[in-house]
Design an enzyme around this catalytic site. Structure first.
Site, PDB file in Angstrom:
ATOM      1  N   LYS A   1      32.111   3.012  -1.043  1.00 28.99           N
ATOM      2  CA  LYS A   1      31.320   2.985  -2.273  1.00 28.99           C
ATOM      3  C   LYS A   1      30.196   1.977  -2.200  1.00 28.99           C
ATOM      4  O   LYS A   1      29.136   2.188  -2.788  1.00 28.99           O
ATOM      5  CB  LYS A   1      32.209   2.693  -3.487  1.00 28.99           C
ATOM      6  CG  LYS A   1      33.068   3.878  -3.867  1.00 28.99           C
ATOM      7  CD  LYS A   1      33.491   3.804  -5.325  1.00 28.99           C
ATOM      8  CE  LYS A   1      34.287   5.040  -5.707  1.00 28.99           C
ATOM      9  NZ  LYS A   1      34.871   4.951  -7.046  1.00 28.99           N
TER      10      LYS A   1
ATOM     11  N   LYS B   1      37.012  17.430   1.295  1.00 35.30           N
ATOM     12  CA  LYS B   1      37.654  17.740   0.036  1.00 35.30           C
ATOM     13  C   LYS B   1      36.605  18.169  -0.999  1.00 35.30           C
ATOM     14  O   LYS B   1      35.501  17.617  -1.007  1.00 35.30           O
ATOM     15  CB  LYS B   1      38.356  16.456  -0.444  1.00 35.30           C
ATOM     16  CG  LYS B   1      39.413  16.668  -1.485  1.00 35.30           C
ATOM     17  CD  LYS B   1      40.188  15.378  -1.691  1.00 35.30           C
ATOM     18  CE  LYS B   1      40.197  15.009  -3.155  1.00 35.30           C
ATOM     19  NZ  LYS B   1      41.007  13.830  -3.461  1.00 35.30           N
TER      20      LYS B   1
ATOM     21  N   LYS C   1      33.453  16.165  -6.949  1.00 35.23           N
ATOM     22  CA  LYS C   1      32.369  16.181  -7.931  1.00 35.23           C
ATOM     23  C   LYS C   1      31.203  15.331  -7.453  1.00 35.23           C
ATOM     24  O   LYS C   1      30.098  15.467  -7.957  1.00 35.23           O
ATOM     25  CB  LYS C   1      32.877  15.718  -9.298  1.00 35.23           C
ATOM     26  CG  LYS C   1      33.541  14.352  -9.291  1.00 35.23           C
ATOM     27  CD  LYS C   1      34.370  14.095 -10.541  1.00 35.23           C
ATOM     28  CE  LYS C   1      35.199  12.831 -10.379  1.00 35.23           C
ATOM     29  NZ  LYS C   1      36.245  12.691 -11.385  1.00 35.23           N
TER      30      LYS C   1
END
Ligand code: TRP
Length: 335
Positions: free
Chosen positions: A117, A199, A202
């Site tokens: 992140k 995966k 979103k």
């Protein structure tokens, strides 16, 4: 009542950081609904985690409310599950601070998600992003949860939670129950429709790879039509060699209840065009009642409010008991 006391407790959460996806439904929420009778279940909307990345306030508010409605529409009965919003239970922030003081800089620096992140949000590597695992440990430990249903990407967070709890218990005695990650036996790991090695997410840049739970039927059909397959022209389950087709088969299997063998037979001799159309249509039918129910619930704000208020009360009751114990142990003067 006695039975209630003996039930194992489950806690999990999803961030309202984006609209819920087909992956969050098939991989998580659908399975949660089946656990309500056997376990004492707490499901949280992790809005405090969400602000580690900058949000548009009105969007966050709308997504949080929509997610409450969607949880219910997916079969999480608010009478049988405690559904609550993390920021409605101040004990999360309060315990997180205490746990910050029992979490080491070094172990936080090693978290894969922090590294990922901070690479993705290079202009906003804030302290919340860094101490995120201590807040998540607070989420879990406040409820003395036995089991934490999470996807593989969150396992490291459950592990650090156990490390923090073990460290705290080592100093003060058995304050926290040590939680286990829980990967339900029946659970789908839905992959992106455009890059089936990853995966479904979103946060995927390519929006064609991700199908949203509340998406319009025509958009769902279009995304499945464009889904990546291979040049084999044969519907066969083989995740290593045929990741795209296998992902579509998995989705079709969960949506229709058919086995891989049955699906292979059904599309024997037919092209991928027919297959992708069938998968798209099955998903549209799978999601239709959820979308309709979510919309119906969103029109009844008073009901949704009563659900999350009751949830916050029930959650606070349990959370505050743990927090008081912790405050006493660390030496805070009782008010
Ligand atoms: N970090 C989780 C995620 O992004 C969400 C989450 C927050 C969570 N607190 C939790 C999951 C506690 C399980 C238990 O997916």
């Amino acid at each position: 009542m006695e039975n209630e006391v003996q039930k194992k407790r489950i806690l999990s959460g999803i961030q309202p950081s984006g609209d819920l996806t087909l992956g969050s439904y098939l991989g998580a929420i659908k399975n949660w609904a089946a656990l309500a009778d056997e376990y004492d279940c707490y499901y949280m909307l992790a809005d405090m985690h969400t602000i580690t990345v900058r949000q548009v306030p009105a969007d966050l508010r709308r997504r949080t409310l929509t997610q409450v409605a969607a949880y219910i529409a997916c079969g999480l009965d608010p009478e049988k599950n405690v559904l609550f919003v993390q920021s409605h239970v101040p004990a999360h922030a309060q315990l997180a601070w205490v746990l910050d003081c029992y979490t080491m800089f070094g172990e936080l620096s090693r978290m894969t998600q922090f590294k990922d992140k901070s690479a993705k949000n290079a202009d906003n590597i804030n302290a919340g992003l860094f101490t995120y695992p201590a807040l998540m440990a607070a989420d879990i430990l406040l409820y003395q949860a036995d089991l934490v249903p999470v996807g593989g990407d969150q396992k490291q967070h459950v592990e650090i939670c156990r490390d923090i709890a073990t460290r705290f218990n080592g100093v003060y005695g058995d304050v926290f129950k040590l939680p286990e990650p829980y990967i339900p036996q029946v659970g789908a790991r839905v992959m992106s429709l455009t890059t089936p090695e990853n995966k479904m997410s979103k946060s995927d840049k390519d929006q064609n790879g991700c199908v949203y739970m509340l998406e319009k039927p025509e958009d769902i059909l279009r995304k499945f039509k464009k889904a990546v397959t291979d040049s084999d022209a044969c519907v066969r389950y083989d995740p290593a060699a045929k990741p795209g087709v296998s992902n579509l088969m998995q989705i079709y299997s969960v949506a229709t209840g058919r086995s891989y063998g049955e699906i292979e037979q059904e599309f024997d001799g037919l092209g991928y065009g027919d297959f992708k159309k069938a998968v798209g249509e099955a998903v549209v039918e799978l999601l239709r009642p959820i979308r309709e129910e979510t919309e119906r619930l969103l029109a009844d704000k008073a009901y949704l409010e009563s659900v999350y208020r009751t949830g916050a009360e029930k959650a606070s009751y349990v959370a505050n008991r743990t927090l008081s114990k912790v405050y006493k142990k660390v030496g805070f003067l009782a008010r």
